[in-house]
Design a protein around this motif. Structure first.
Motif, PDB file in Angstrom:
ATOM      1  N   ASP A 139    -105.137 -12.691   1.199  1.00 34.56           N
ATOM      2  CA  ASP A 139    -104.180 -11.664   0.802  1.00 34.56           C
ATOM      3  C   ASP A 139    -103.882 -11.749  -0.688  1.00 34.56           C
ATOM      4  OD1 ASP A 139    -104.066 -10.766   3.376  1.00 34.56           O
ATOM      5  OD2 ASP A 139    -102.177 -11.797   3.854  1.00 34.56           O
ATOM      6  N   MET A 140    -103.718 -12.943  -1.211  1.00 33.01           N
ATOM      7  CA  MET A 140    -103.449 -13.118  -2.642  1.00 33.01           C
ATOM      8  C   MET A 140    -104.658 -12.716  -3.475  1.00 33.01           C
ATOM      9  SD  MET A 140    -100.394 -13.853  -3.212  1.00 33.01           S
ATOM     10  CE  MET A 140    -100.375 -14.508  -4.850  1.00 33.01           C
ATOM     11  N   THR A 141    -105.850 -13.027  -3.005  1.00 33.84           N
ATOM     12  CA  THR A 141    -107.056 -12.648  -3.734  1.00 33.84           C
ATOM     13  C   THR A 141    -107.151 -11.128  -3.821  1.00 33.84           C
ATOM     14  OG1 THR A 141    -108.175 -14.631  -2.967  1.00 33.84           O
ATOM     15  CG2 THR A 141    -109.562 -12.862  -3.817  1.00 33.84           C
ATOM     16  N   GLY A 142    -106.886 -10.449  -2.723  1.00 33.10           N
ATOM     17  CA  GLY A 142    -106.894  -8.978  -2.729  1.00 33.10           C
ATOM     18  C   GLY A 142    -105.836  -8.416  -3.648  1.00 33.10           C
ATOM     19  N   LEU A 143    -104.656  -9.032  -3.655  1.00 33.44           N
ATOM     20  CA  LEU A 143    -103.576  -8.576  -4.530  1.00 33.44           C
ATOM     21  C   LEU A 143    -103.947  -8.775  -5.998  1.00 33.44           C
ATOM     22  CD1 LEU A 143    -100.662  -7.551  -4.863  1.00 33.44           C
ATOM     23  CD2 LEU A 143     -99.937  -9.940  -4.804  1.00 33.44           C
ATOM     24  N   VAL A 144    -104.517  -9.926  -6.322  1.00 35.71           N
ATOM     25  CA  VAL A 144    -104.914 -10.203  -7.702  1.00 35.71           C
ATOM     26  C   VAL A 144    -105.950  -9.193  -8.163  1.00 35.71           C
ATOM     27  CG1 VAL A 144    -106.132 -11.852  -9.176  1.00 35.71           C
ATOM     28  CG2 VAL A 144    -104.292 -12.639  -7.691  1.00 35.71           C
TER      29      VAL A 144
ATOM     30  N   GLY B 209    -106.451  -6.250  -6.923  1.00 33.29           N
ATOM     31  CA  GLY B 209    -105.790  -4.950  -6.970  1.00 33.29           C
ATOM     32  C   GLY B 209    -105.029  -4.762  -8.280  1.00 33.29           C
ATOM     33  N   VAL B 210    -104.336  -5.804  -8.716  1.00 34.05           N
ATOM     34  CA  VAL B 210    -103.615  -5.750  -9.993  1.00 34.05           C
ATOM     35  C   VAL B 210    -104.608  -5.607 -11.137  1.00 34.05           C
ATOM     36  CG1 VAL B 210    -102.213  -7.115 -11.594  1.00 34.05           C
ATOM     37  CG2 VAL B 210    -101.578  -6.979  -9.182  1.00 34.05           C
ATOM     38  N   ARG B 211    -105.710  -6.320 -11.088  1.00 36.68           N
ATOM     39  CA  ARG B 211    -106.721  -6.216 -12.138  1.00 36.68           C
ATOM     40  C   ARG B 211    -107.324  -4.812 -12.193  1.00 36.68           C
ATOM     41  NH1 ARG B 211    -109.792 -12.037 -11.334  1.00 36.68           N
ATOM     42  NH2 ARG B 211    -108.164 -13.280 -12.324  1.00 36.68           N
ATOM     43  N   LEU B 212    -107.597  -4.239 -11.050  1.00 41.67           N
ATOM     44  CA  LEU B 212    -108.120  -2.877 -11.006  1.00 41.67           C
ATOM     45  C   LEU B 212    -107.104  -1.895 -11.595  1.00 41.67           C
ATOM     46  CD1 LEU B 212    -110.320  -0.896 -10.097  1.00 41.67           C
ATOM     47  CD2 LEU B 212    -109.133  -0.767  -7.899  1.00 41.67           C
ATOM     48  N   PHE B 213    -105.842  -2.079 -11.248  1.00 44.43           N
ATOM     49  CA  PHE B 213    -104.786  -1.232 -11.803  1.00 44.43           C
ATOM     50  C   PHE B 213    -104.716  -1.364 -13.325  1.00 44.43           C
ATOM     51  CE2 PHE B 213    -100.342  -0.617 -13.096  1.00 44.43           C
ATOM     52  CZ  PHE B 213    -100.174   0.709 -12.707  1.00 44.43           C
ATOM     53  N   LEU B 214    -104.824  -2.579 -13.838  1.00 40.20           N
ATOM     54  CA  LEU B 214    -104.798  -2.800 -15.280  1.00 40.20           C
ATOM     55  C   LEU B 214    -105.975  -2.112 -15.973  1.00 40.20           C
ATOM     56  CD1 LEU B 214    -103.713  -6.552 -15.491  1.00 40.20           C
ATOM     57  CD2 LEU B 214    -102.363  -4.547 -16.125  1.00 40.20           C
TER      58      LEU B 214
END
Length: 122
Positions: free
Chosen positions: A6-11, A13-18
């Motif tokens: 879950d944390m890997t997906g969140l990280v 996801g944040v990188r993609l957003f950036l």
């Protein structure tokens, strides 16, 4: 194990957003550069080639002004005839200051954004 995934997906996801936001910011600055800075450079070279630096501020044969004096906000730059060197200097000076300010400001903002992304990315 589930939390790590879950944390890997969140990280990621944040990188993609950036990355998406960085591209949007780059597109915004590129648009401003294309609309304001590019015409100043092209009109300067056109006027220099013609040997008349007043050319961008004078009406053409149809009575239309060039891109540096075309709209109502920039109508202050319009001239009906060639004036003094001081009149020409403030017209070109205002456009050069605007162009340099936008270019330096855009590069500084993109650099700051890139540094911020690099700090968060790791």
């Amino acid at each position: 194990m589930v939390r790590e995934t879950d944390m890997t997906g969140l990280v990621w996801g944040v990188r993609l957003f950036l990355v998406v936001v960085a591209l949007a910011i780059f597109a915004m600055f590129f648009f401003v550069f294309w609309v304001l800075v590019r015409p100043v450079v092209t009109e300067f070279f056109r006027a220099r080639t013609a040997g008349d630096l007043w050319l961008p501020f004078l009406p053409d044969e149809q009575g239309n002004y060039g891109p540096l004096a075309a709209n109502r906000w920039w109508s202050v730059f319009r001239a009906t005839s060639r004036g003094s060197a001081g009149d020409l200097a403030w017209r070109w000076g205002a456009w050069v200051l605007t162009s340099v300010g936008l270019t330096v400001g855009s590069v500084a903002a993109l650099w700051a954004w890139g540094r911020g992304v690099a700090r968060v990315w790791v």
